[in-house]
Design a protein around this motif. Sequence first.
Motif, PDB file in Angstrom:
ATOM      1  N   ILE A 108      25.318  27.884  19.419  1.00 31.43           N
ATOM      2  CA  ILE A 108      24.228  27.169  18.740  1.00 31.43           C
ATOM      3  C   ILE A 108      23.164  28.166  18.279  1.00 31.43           C
ATOM      4  O   ILE A 108      22.689  28.104  17.142  1.00 31.43           O
ATOM      5  N   ILE A 109      22.791  29.096  19.151  1.00 34.95           N
ATOM      6  CA  ILE A 109      21.780  30.097  18.794  1.00 34.95           C
ATOM      7  C   ILE A 109      22.267  30.944  17.628  1.00 34.95           C
ATOM      8  O   ILE A 109      21.514  31.233  16.695  1.00 34.95           O
ATOM      9  N   PHE A 110      23.532  31.338  17.651  1.00 34.75           N
ATOM     10  CA  PHE A 110      24.098  32.135  16.563  1.00 34.75           C
ATOM     11  C   PHE A 110      23.998  31.377  15.234  1.00 34.75           C
ATOM     12  O   PHE A 110      23.597  31.935  14.212  1.00 34.75           O
ATOM     13  N   THR A 170      28.107  20.631  18.466  1.00 32.49           N
ATOM     14  CA  THR A 170      28.099  21.557  19.597  1.00 32.49           C
ATOM     15  C   THR A 170      27.101  21.111  20.663  1.00 32.49           C
ATOM     16  O   THR A 170      27.379  21.234  21.857  1.00 32.49           O
ATOM     17  N   CYS A 171      25.957  20.580  20.247  1.00 30.30           N
ATOM     18  CA  CYS A 171      24.996  20.030  21.219  1.00 30.30           C
ATOM     19  C   CYS A 171      25.626  18.879  21.988  1.00 30.30           C
ATOM     20  O   CYS A 171      25.472  18.771  23.207  1.00 30.30           O
ATOM     21  N   GLY A 172      26.332  18.006  21.285  1.00 30.76           N
ATOM     22  CA  GLY A 172      27.002  16.887  21.948  1.00 30.76           C
ATOM     23  C   GLY A 172      28.051  17.356  22.943  1.00 30.76           C
ATOM     24  O   GLY A 172      28.119  16.859  24.070  1.00 30.76           O
ATOM     25  N   LEU A 179      17.882  18.303  28.037  1.00 22.56           N
ATOM     26  CA  LEU A 179      16.565  18.623  27.493  1.00 22.56           C
ATOM     27  C   LEU A 179      16.586  19.808  26.518  1.00 22.56           C
ATOM     28  O   LEU A 179      15.713  19.922  25.672  1.00 22.56           O
ATOM     29  N   LEU A 180      17.595  20.662  26.629  1.00 15.94           N
ATOM     30  CA  LEU A 180      17.686  21.771  25.685  1.00 15.94           C
ATOM     31  C   LEU A 180      17.918  21.274  24.260  1.00 15.94           C
ATOM     32  O   LEU A 180      17.543  21.939  23.304  1.00 15.94           O
ATOM     33  N   ILE A 181      18.513  20.093  24.121  1.00 16.10           N
ATOM     34  CA  ILE A 181      18.701  19.522  22.785  1.00 16.10           C
ATOM     35  C   ILE A 181      17.344  19.263  22.145  1.00 16.10           C
ATOM     36  O   ILE A 181      17.169  19.460  20.945  1.00 16.10           O
ATOM     37  N   LEU A 182      16.379  18.857  22.936  1.00 17.18           N
ATOM     38  CA  LEU A 182      15.043  18.629  22.392  1.00 17.18           C
ATOM     39  C   LEU A 182      14.432  19.931  21.869  1.00 17.18           C
ATOM     40  O   LEU A 182      13.761  19.941  20.836  1.00 17.18           O
ATOM     41  N   LEU A 183      14.665  21.037  22.574  1.00 21.52           N
ATOM     42  CA  LEU A 183      14.172  22.338  22.095  1.00 21.52           C
ATOM     43  C   LEU A 183      14.871  22.746  20.793  1.00 21.52           C
ATOM     44  O   LEU A 183      14.231  23.270  19.879  1.00 21.52           O
ATOM     45  N   ILE A 184      16.159  22.494  20.715  1.00 24.07           N
ATOM     46  CA  ILE A 184      16.901  22.798  19.488  1.00 24.07           C
ATOM     47  C   ILE A 184      16.389  21.930  18.346  1.00 24.07           C
ATOM     48  O   ILE A 184      16.198  22.390  17.223  1.00 24.07           O
ATOM     49  N   PHE A 185      16.133  20.657  18.644  1.00 19.78           N
ATOM     50  CA  PHE A 185      15.563  19.712  17.677  1.00 19.78           C
ATOM     51  C   PHE A 185      14.218  20.234  17.167  1.00 19.78           C
ATOM     52  O   PHE A 185      13.956  20.236  15.963  1.00 19.78           O
ATOM     53  N   LEU A 186      13.375  20.696  18.082  1.00 18.83           N
ATOM     54  CA  LEU A 186      12.063  21.231  17.720  1.00 18.83           C
ATOM     55  C   LEU A 186      12.215  22.484  16.848  1.00 18.83           C
ATOM     56  O   LEU A 186      11.528  22.632  15.839  1.00 18.83           O
TER      57      LEU A 186
END
Length: 166
Positions: free
Chosen positions: A56-58, A82-84, A95-102
């Motif tokens: 995801i970061i890549f 990938t988040c799913g 909760l990391l999905i929320l950071l990715i969303f942000l």
Amino acid sequence: AGALGTVLIYLIALKFGNSKIASLITALVMGFGTLVWKYSASFMREPTYTTLLLFIIFILLKIDREKVKKQTSILIYVVGVTCGISVLIDYSKFLLILLIFLYLSLILKRRIVSLWKPFLFGLIPILLIIFYYNYAIFKNPFTSPHLHKTYFTWMRSPSSLFRIPL
């Protein structure tokens, strides 16, 4: 999963502008100097989740470096899928999905509404599978399988889910 995560660390380090040697050393430190080596002997959720997060970061770094194009919506869809899958691997990291969303909202501020659709189309079907599974097995779509363990009975309480009673 551990080997793929190590390769992703190398590629991410290259994206940050490091030399090939520095990126290789960073990848080797991760591969041999952490628990990735130990966990790679069998399927464990930690290295698999870490590899998905690195993927995801890549992709987010690739999106961040290019201007918004047609490819961006495909990449955002891949991030959503990938988040799913990462939540499917380990519910506790939701909760990391929320950071990715942000993060996505910060880098895509101009076309935010049209680009949320691919992310949600990738994420929501997998979340529905998780909710259906939890409801079918535990009669509660918002539960965690950790709360229903029979061997580690101390994990049944949400207050002790992330600690060991020593």
